[in-house]
Design an enzyme around this catalytic site. Sequence first.
Site, PDB file in Angstrom:
ATOM      1  N   CYS A   1      93.050 174.779 148.353  1.00 40.28           N
ATOM      2  CA  CYS A   1      91.792 174.201 148.825  1.00 40.28           C
ATOM      3  C   CYS A   1      90.734 175.301 148.967  1.00 40.28           C
ATOM      4  O   CYS A   1      91.055 176.457 149.214  1.00 40.28           O
ATOM      5  CB  CYS A   1      92.001 173.512 150.173  1.00 40.28           C
TER       6      CYS A   1
ATOM      7  N   ASP B   1      88.799 175.592 151.362  1.00 41.94           N
ATOM      8  CA  ASP B   1      88.657 175.881 152.798  1.00 41.94           C
ATOM      9  C   ASP B   1      88.717 177.393 153.069  1.00 41.94           C
ATOM     10  O   ASP B   1      89.636 178.068 152.617  1.00 41.94           O
ATOM     11  CB  ASP B   1      89.787 175.159 153.559  1.00 41.94           C
TER      12      ASP B   1
ATOM     13  N   ARG C   1      89.553 179.067 155.512  1.00 44.41           N
ATOM     14  CA  ARG C   1      90.670 179.576 156.322  1.00 44.41           C
ATOM     15  C   ARG C   1      91.945 179.771 155.519  1.00 44.41           C
ATOM     16  O   ARG C   1      92.899 180.381 155.977  1.00 44.41           O
ATOM     17  CB  ARG C   1      90.959 178.600 157.473  1.00 44.41           C
TER      18      ARG C   1
ATOM     19  N   HIS D   1      96.770 172.066 152.908  1.00 48.48           N
ATOM     20  CA  HIS D   1      96.779 172.604 154.283  1.00 48.48           C
ATOM     21  C   HIS D   1      96.475 171.510 155.294  1.00 48.48           C
ATOM     22  O   HIS D   1      95.665 170.617 155.039  1.00 48.48           O
ATOM     23  CB  HIS D   1      95.768 173.761 154.430  1.00 48.48           C
TER      24      HIS D   1
ATOM     25  N   CYS E   1      92.841 169.549 156.616  1.00 49.44           N
ATOM     26  CA  CYS E   1      91.980 169.584 155.427  1.00 49.44           C
ATOM     27  C   CYS E   1      90.822 168.578 155.573  1.00 49.44           C
ATOM     28  O   CYS E   1      91.049 167.375 155.715  1.00 49.44           O
ATOM     29  CB  CYS E   1      92.794 169.275 154.177  1.00 49.44           C
TER      30      CYS E   1
HETATM   31 CO    CO Z   1      91.018 171.569 152.648  1.00 48.79          CO
END
Ligand code: CO
Length: 209
Positions: free
Chosen positions: A42, A44, A46, A98, A101
């Site tokens: 992803c 993302d 993090r 994750h 998400c």
């Molecule tokens: Co995500």
Amino acid sequence: MELIHQIFKNNEKWIADKLKVDENYFNALGKGQNPEILYIGCSDSRVSAEELMGLGPGDVFVHRNIANMVVNTDLNVQSVINYAVRHLGVKHVVVCGHYGCGGVKAAMQSADLGILNPWLRNIRDVYRAHRDELKSISDETLKYDRLVELNVLEQCTNILKLASVQLAIKEKGLTVQGWVFDVHTGSLKDLHINFESILENIMEIYKIV
Ligand code: CO
């Protein structure tokens, strides 16, 4: 501009640190890449690809998008997989989702998100395919976590539908892995996806090579 300035400072320090350990580090890196893993994760912020695996430059071929999707008509992800499997000869293709998400969460809600609608539709389709299981989970957080896992499973299945992947499994022992990263603990969870049995199961419809 503070952050941008800091980044270039960080880069200078990073180079110095690398050369302190191995003066030929960048000479070796400049010669080419031979990664064993294709990581699809992803976007993302993090969920950093190499760092959470304890790997570094040269180790991982990476593709990231919202909710780690492998969409049939997405030329971007399809090109990445094709190049990694056929030309780089990676040994493993990993889909890493994750918990927490935002893309998966958005797909669980009825909201018009404009240009994101067609992308999130693919996750709604995953929900529909597993509706009975998901409806039986009353706790919203657990349901959301399970959809994250099922989405990884479905994207692994999409990877198994590709000719390049079917051929590499047969001829080179390529493996397909499904993982979930827990942003709350930092732990990487192996979903132990049995890709060989999934492939066997879908071959009647998706056999290409
Ligand atoms: Co995500």
